[in-house]
Design an enzyme around this catalytic site. Structure first.
Site, PDB file in Angstrom:
ATOM      1  NE  ARG A 115      -3.191 -15.891 -40.719  1.00 19.47           N
ATOM      2  CZ  ARG A 115      -2.307 -15.269 -39.949  1.00 19.47           C
ATOM      3  NH1 ARG A 115      -2.568 -14.059 -39.499  1.00 19.47           N
ATOM      4  NH2 ARG A 115      -1.168 -15.844 -39.639  1.00 19.47           N
ATOM      5  CG  ASN A 153       0.358 -11.012 -42.775  1.00 14.19           C
ATOM      6  OD1 ASN A 153       1.095 -10.234 -42.181  1.00 14.19           O
ATOM      7  ND2 ASN A 153      -0.085 -12.131 -42.222  1.00 14.19           N
ATOM      8  CD  GLU A 154       2.668 -14.492 -40.659  1.00 10.62           C
ATOM      9  OE1 GLU A 154       3.298 -14.234 -39.622  1.00 10.62           O
ATOM     10  OE2 GLU A 154       1.624 -15.191 -40.650  1.00 10.62           O
ATOM     11  CD  GLU A 306       2.848 -10.340 -37.798  1.00 11.98           C
ATOM     12  OE1 GLU A 306       2.703 -11.366 -37.082  1.00 11.98           O
ATOM     13  OE2 GLU A 306       2.226 -10.153 -38.854  1.00 11.98           O
ATOM     14  CD1 TRP A 314       1.849 -21.368 -32.540  1.00  8.95           C
ATOM     15  CD2 TRP A 314       1.297 -19.226 -32.745  1.00  8.95           C
ATOM     16  NE1 TRP A 314       3.021 -20.650 -32.594  1.00  8.95           N
ATOM     17  CE2 TRP A 314       2.702 -19.326 -32.716  1.00  8.95           C
ATOM     18  CE3 TRP A 314       0.720 -17.970 -32.872  1.00  8.95           C
ATOM     19  CZ2 TRP A 314       3.528 -18.209 -32.809  1.00  8.95           C
ATOM     20  CZ3 TRP A 314       1.546 -16.878 -32.967  1.00  8.95           C
ATOM     21  CH2 TRP A 314       2.933 -16.997 -32.936  1.00  8.95           C
ATOM     22  CD  GLU A 354      -4.069 -14.116 -34.974  1.00  7.72           C
ATOM     23  OE1 GLU A 354      -3.026 -14.749 -35.228  1.00  7.72           O
ATOM     24  OE2 GLU A 354      -4.338 -13.022 -35.500  1.00  7.72           O
ATOM     25  CE  LYS A 355     -12.298 -15.804 -27.814  1.00 10.15           C
ATOM     26  NZ  LYS A 355     -12.310 -16.544 -29.098  1.00 10.15           N
ATOM     27  CG  PHE A 356      -7.384 -16.179 -25.466  1.00 13.90           C
ATOM     28  CD1 PHE A 356      -7.692 -15.445 -24.333  1.00 13.90           C
ATOM     29  CD2 PHE A 356      -8.338 -17.038 -25.996  1.00 13.90           C
ATOM     30  CE1 PHE A 356      -8.932 -15.571 -23.732  1.00 13.90           C
ATOM     31  CE2 PHE A 356      -9.579 -17.171 -25.399  1.00 13.90           C
ATOM     32  CZ  PHE A 356      -9.882 -16.435 -24.260  1.00 13.90           C
ATOM     33  CG  HIS A 357      -1.348 -13.175 -30.749  1.00 10.81           C
ATOM     34  ND1 HIS A 357      -0.671 -11.999 -30.533  1.00 10.81           N
ATOM     35  CD2 HIS A 357      -0.522 -13.947 -31.516  1.00 10.81           C
ATOM     36  CE1 HIS A 357       0.510 -12.052 -31.135  1.00 10.81           C
ATOM     37  NE2 HIS A 357       0.618 -13.222 -31.736  1.00 10.81           N
TER      38      HIS A 357
END
Length: 656
Positions: A115, A153-154, A306, A314, A354-357
């Site tokens: 991204r 975004n960011e 957020e 991360w 980001e599936k573990f976020h």
């Protein structure tokens, strides 16, 4: 009058987060809405990373799925913060237009597949970003679900490409006018770097040895300005369609890449992403620093865009938040001025990077602890909203911070890589936080007259205007305390004669600053009553200056470590945390600054917001705090008289 956060909150605390329904089958959406309503969610952010879904091929538009979502949200009483999807261009854009891809300082292209893979200087990227933004704004401008715009975004991309170099040259021509002025500002007489043609100037790419510090400084300024141009282009499009709706973009906390003081002048709502480490014993202090800075930038209520309901993905090891910590840190943000408490993201992803976020609804689903805690928090935010929204309190202390000074002080050829600006700033804020002294942040050129105490942890480079501002503040009766390496250079990173601006030396009582003595990692110096870390200085004081603490032993024996003249203090080293805390508490008391509550236990924080007093226990054990008088706890409805007991990670919101 421009719109504000209050136009979106409408007396509520916004509660929700990024919602990415395109990751899920459509039959999941109504179940999401059911869970949102049960949890008190009243706001979702849509479309942040949806460009490929909205424009699957160049020029095509697929809005049907978003139409259905917008209608579903409105029918369910949930407002939408609609994002422009321009932070993550679709793969076809990079394939068809390689000029939209950024290049790093070693000349390597950053490809799609992650991204933020866009060049802020690419005219092609800007054209496509404007087109999708225009069509979004035109389609949804009158939709009743729309409450706010979220641009990109960011913003965090750097670009060293040829097209960035061309824009950099144009930026430099506007800044300096002539090559002679640029050569003077950059000090190009050193190392035969004189430029005779604008085309000779490039972005500061990989070099054999140290790069020109002022060129690097200007490149950082340029990068912040180019990203701001991208933001403004999209902001102006949505503002033209919906002048009554506020516009924001989300900062990353204390990130070096944006001059946020400049950016906030162009935002209707100031928002930030905040992810303290749940294992960090100073996580609450990091949160307080970011919240204080964001509130100060907003000059009032702000938006927590957020945070994580549980673990992130991360860090080397990603720990969950123990029970109660998410609630505690969320209410800490409200105490420090947030009128919106939001998350990345609503439902935890099953695929992707980001599936573990964590999400507000985790992999454990609605029976999981995370979602159950979210439900409790949503109910509590609704309970206190009427009492706290759109309110703030004045603080007596300002901590000065400036991105340009940070950029200048971080050059490769500095005296010590152990001195990290952000860590020094954090150390000083920590000392004030642990002393239970609440603070604002300010730019060194801001009006400081309303503060009893101004704290300068470190401002390596200062403009003449900023220096005059500090001198005027002290002349008018304010108390100023400064850390080392302040006022060393001007805005071109040119060392001032004497190693510190002469006006500041006179202010602090420094006749001669003979030498800087940086310390090795883990090294310290003995001083009267404390040990100094990171840095020390060989200072000869003036006759009217008073040595408050001297170095003991070594090459600096007897020389001043802490110096004072009247209301101006100078610390030539960084005392260890307890001693810095004690010193700032003493200086603050002399200046008339007092904690919100006296005698608080170490892990308890008290913050006043309007008429509400937030008392937060950041410890794992129950504590008792003195709260003189009779109060009503808005969270529980109970009456508290003179004394308050808080459990592990407990919070009370008290009103007289």
């Amino acid at each position: 009058m421009k719109p504000t956060l209050a136009d979106a909150t409408r007396g509520r605390i916004l509660f929700g987060g990024d919602y990415n329904p395109e990751q899920w089958p459509e039959e999941t959406w109504r179940d999401d809405v059911r869970l949102m309503r049960d949890a008190g969610v009243n706001s979702v952010t849509l479309g942040v990373f949806s460009w490929a879904k909205l424009e699957p091929r160049p020029g095509e538009r697929e809005f049907g799925w978003l139409d259905r979502l917008m209608d579903l949200m409105h029918d369910s009483g949930i407002g939408v913060v609609l994002a422009t999807p321009t932070a993550s261009p679709p793969p076809w854009l990079g394939r068809l237009h390689p000029d939209t891809l950024p290049v790093d300082q070693d000349g390597r292209t950053e490809w799609w597949g992650g991204r933020q893979h866009f060049s802020h200087s690419s005219a092609t990227y800007r054209r496509y970003a404007a087109a999708i933004t225009e069509d979004l704004a035109a389609r949804y401008a009158t939709h009743p679900a729309l409450t706010m715009w979220h641009i990109n975004n960011e913003y965090c991309t750097y670009d060293w490409s040829d097209q960035a170099a061309a824009r950099f040259r144009g930026w430099l021509q506007r800044r300096y006018g002539t090559l002679d002025a640029l050569n003077t500002a950059w000090g190009t007489a050193f190392w035969s770097q004189g430029y005779g043609d604008w085309e000779e100037i490039h972005t500061p790419r990989h070099a054999h040895y140290l790069k020109n510090p002022t060129q690097v400084l200007d490149f950082k300024r340029f990068t912040s300005d180019m990203l701001l141009e991208c933001y403004l282009a999209e902001r102006d499009i949505v503002r033209r369609h919906t002048p009554h709706l506020p516009v924001t973009t989300n900062f990353m906390p204390l990130w070096a890449g944006q001059d946020a003081w400049r950016w906030v002048e162009e935002e209707d709502v100031v928002s930030v992403d905040l992810y303290p480490d749940p294992r960090d014993p100073l996580g609450a202090q990091h949160g307080a620093l970011v919240q204080d800075m964001t509130r100060s930038q907003a000059r009032g209520p702000w938006m927590l865009m957020e945070q994580a309901a549980g673990p992130v993905n991360w860090r080397g090891v990603n720990h969950p938040k123990p029970p109660g910590l998410n609630r505690l840190w969320s209410l800490q943000a409200v105490a420090r001025g947030a009128d919106a408490v939001c998350y990345f993201q609503w439902r935890q992803s099953r695929q992707g990077a980001e599936k573990f976020h964590s999400g507000m609804v985790g992999h454990a689903g609605e029976q999981g602890r995370t979602y159950q805690e979210i439900k409790r928090l949503g109910a509590e935010l609704a309970r206190i909203a009427d009492e706290v929204t759109d309110s703030h309190s004045d603080n007596d202390i300002a901590v000065l911070h400036d991105w340009h000074s940070w950029w200048a002080g971080a050059h490769e050829g500095r005296l010590s890589t152990e001195v990290d600006y952000a860590q020094v700033l954090t150390a000083w804020h920590r000392a004030l936080w642990e002393a239970h002294l609440t603070t604002d942040f300010a730019h060194p050129e801001h009006d400081l007259t309303g503060y009893k105490l101004v704290v300068v942890p470190q401002l390596y480079a200062l403009t003449d205007t900023a220096i005059d501002n500090l001198l005027a503040y002290v002349r008018q009766g304010g108390t100023l305390v400064s850390g080392f390496l302040t006022g060393v250079a001007d805005e071109d990173d040119r060392v001032r004669p004497g190693g510190m601006d002469a006006r500041l030396r006179e202010l602090f009582g420094i006749r001669t600053l003979h030498e800087w003595w940086p310390l090795e990692a883990g090294e310290s110096v003995e001083c009267d009553g404390f040990r100094g870390t990171l840095w020390s200085e060989e200072i000869e004081k003036t006759d009217d200056a008073r040595t408050e603490a001297a170095y003991k032993g070594g090459d600096l024996d007897g020389l001043p470590a802490v110096l004072r003249t009247g209301r101006a203090w100078y610390l030539s080293t960084l005392p260890e945390p307890p001693e810095l805390r004690g010193l700032l508490r003493r200086i603050g008391a002399e200046a008339g600054v007092r904690p919100v509550l006296d005698g608080l236990p170490p892990q308890v924080e008290a913050v006043r917001r309007g008429e509400s007093l937030f008392v937060l226990n950041h410890g794992r054990e129950p504590v008792t705090a003195k709260v003189p008088g009779t109060h009503r706890d808005l969270l529980t409805g109970t009456t508290v008289t003179d004394e308050l007991t808080l459990g592990r990670y407990g919070v009370a919101v008290l009103r007289p």
